[in-house]
Design a protein around this motif. Structure first.
Motif, mmCIF file in Angstrom:
data_model
loop_
_atom_site.group_PDB
_atom_site.id
_atom_site.type_symbol
_atom_site.label_atom_id
_atom_site.label_comp_id
_atom_site.label_asym_id
_atom_site.label_seq_id
_atom_site.Cartn_x
_atom_site.Cartn_y
_atom_site.Cartn_z
ATOM 1 N N SER A 183 0.815 -1.218 0.000
ATOM 2 C CA SER A 183 0.000 0.000 0.000
ATOM 3 C C SER A 183 0.845 1.263 0.000
ATOM 4 C CB SER A 183 -0.918 0.003 1.232
ATOM 5 O OG SER A 183 -1.784 -1.099 1.217
ATOM 6 N N PRO A 203 4.642 7.847 2.320
ATOM 7 C CA PRO A 203 3.360 8.551 2.407
ATOM 8 C C PRO A 203 3.128 9.634 1.360
ATOM 9 C CG PRO A 203 4.874 9.322 4.109
ATOM 10 C CD PRO A 203 5.531 8.134 3.458
ATOM 11 N N THR A 220 0.010 9.322 -0.868
ATOM 12 C CA THR A 220 -1.281 9.628 -0.243
ATOM 13 C C THR A 220 -1.522 11.125 -0.226
ATOM 14 O OG1 THR A 220 -1.159 7.644 1.142
ATOM 15 C CG2 THR A 220 -2.652 9.390 1.858
ATOM 16 N N TRP A 221 -0.489 11.894 0.080
ATOM 17 C CA TRP A 221 -0.623 13.353 0.057
ATOM 18 C C TRP A 221 -1.003 13.845 -1.340
ATOM 19 C CZ3 TRP A 221 -1.315 16.421 3.977
ATOM 20 C CH2 TRP A 221 -0.769 16.096 5.229
ATOM 21 N N LEU A 262 -4.584 13.100 -1.928
ATOM 22 C CA LEU A 262 -5.489 13.813 -1.037
ATOM 23 C C LEU A 262 -5.577 15.306 -1.337
ATOM 24 C CD1 LEU A 262 -7.215 14.185 1.519
ATOM 25 C CD2 LEU A 262 -5.073 14.162 2.851
ATOM 26 N N ALA A 318 -8.373 8.541 0.619
ATOM 27 C CA ALA A 318 -7.132 8.674 -0.148
ATOM 28 C C ALA A 318 -6.121 7.631 0.295
ATOM 29 C CB ALA A 318 -6.552 10.081 0.013
ATOM 30 N N TRP A 319 -6.010 7.430 1.614
ATOM 31 C CA TRP A 319 -5.068 6.431 2.122
ATOM 32 C C TRP A 319 -5.441 5.034 1.621
ATOM 33 C CZ3 TRP A 319 -4.490 2.026 5.070
ATOM 34 C CH2 TRP A 319 -3.196 1.761 5.548
ATOM 35 N N ARG A 338 -5.288 4.901 -2.399
ATOM 36 C CA ARG A 338 -3.897 4.899 -2.845
ATOM 37 C C ARG A 338 -3.307 3.518 -2.615
ATOM 38 N NH1 ARG A 338 1.653 5.885 -0.214
ATOM 39 N NH2 ARG A 338 2.946 6.211 -2.065
#
Length: 320
Positions: A36, A41, A44-45, A48, A80-81, A84
């Motif tokens: 994932s 991260p 994800t940003w 988002l 989003a998390w 993604r």
């Protein structure tokens, strides 16, 4: 294509050093969290931030922020998390043979043997179902937008096989949240959100071309296409076009959103967002070195801040 395929404890070669997955997560969960990209991260940003852009401009458009918007913001973050993660899992399933031939990606869970394809499919479906639960709390129009987003997500991993512009398909998928969040607030899709969506696609072409240069040599050997390979030594010039496109389109979206009900002061503050974003992108261009992978990943990750800059101005405009 030389390098270590995998560290002894299964860490991914381009994971963020000291990330929580490798240091805190239970051992049994790490391969799935790595699928994932929870150890990286930034993705994800980047998924988002367009959601929050869309929500902020929607509130500016109708000048009616509501308590429900707080849930839209939180729901987008959770979604989003999850999406993604589901999208990256799908990407790794479809790209497992390619990933095994590329130095940066051969340490990923599937090519390195940490997770089977069947296990990856189950994990992908689980993440998508949890995201669906969140989506169902939004209005019907937003739910429809969320379902439609699966089309560009499904196509993207194959784009590098048939076009030199796979970053366009990534942009179509990664910026869909601008449309969804706008619709979740307003109940319908309007032109400012569509223009904002295209601004996001231009931004994606900017940052993902930088990212793709890390793999340009390996991609050439195995026949994978990308804008990094297409532009080559002319990359900086192309990135300038994407910078101008991003700023211009976002400014147009702001004008279309603010002109309806917002004050002149709010419009001026909101327009400062794309202007400041453009300066941050220009700063990246000044530091660009397509031969330095460490610099490339540093600049790519800096795009979290790039995207948050206009959001700050949009939120400030709401208070004007």
């Amino acid at each position: 294509m030389q390098g270590n395929a995998q560290t002894p404890d299964g860490q991914i070669s381009d994971a963020v050093e000291g990330n929580w997955v490798d240091s805190l997560a239970p051992a049994y969960s790490r391969p799935y969290l790595r699928l994932s990209r929870a150890d990286r991260p930034i993705g994800t940003w980047l998924l988002l931030i367009p959601c929050w852009w869309g929500l902020a401009l929607a509130m500016l458009w109708d000048q009616s922020p509501r308590w429900e918007d707080a849930w839209i913001a939180v729901g987008c973050a959770l979604g989003a998390w999850l999406m993604r993660g589901a999208g990256c899992t799908w990407n790794d399933i479809t790209d497992r043979k390619i990933d095994a031939q590329v130095d940066r990606t051969r340490s990923r869970p599937i090519p390195s043997g940490q997770v089977s394809v069947r296990q990856a499919v189950v994990w992908m479906v689980l993440q998508a179902l949890l995201a669906l639960v969140i989506l169902l709390t939004f209005n019907r129009a937003a739910i429809a937008m969320g379902v439609l987003s699966l089309l560009p997500v499904a196509i993207y991993p194959f784009a590098k096989r048939f076009t030199w512009w796979p970053q366009v398909f990534l942009g179509l998928a990664f910026n869909w949240g601008a449309l969804l969040a706008w619709t979740a607030h307003t109940g319908a899709l309007h032109w400012p959100a569509v223009v904002l969506y295209f601004a996001g696609i231009s931004w994606t072409l900017f940052y993902d071309t930088i990212y793709a240069h890390q793999d340009a040599e390996d991609d050439a050997l195995i026949g994978v296409k990308s804008t990094a390979r297409l532009f080559g030594q002319d990359t900086a010039g192309w990135l300038k076009y994407f910078l101008v496109g991003t700023v211009s389109l976002m400014a147009l979206a702001v004008i279309n959103a603010a002109v309806v009900k917002a004050s002149i002061l709010a419009l001026v503050i909101a327009l400062a967002g794309p202007w400041a974003m453009g300066w941050h992108m220009a700063w990246q261009l000044r530091g660009l070195d397509i031969e330095d992978n460490r610099k490339l990943i540093q600049l790519f990750r800096a795009n979290r801040d790039t995207g948050l800059i206009p959001l700050i101005f949009f939120l400030a405009a709401l208070l004007a």
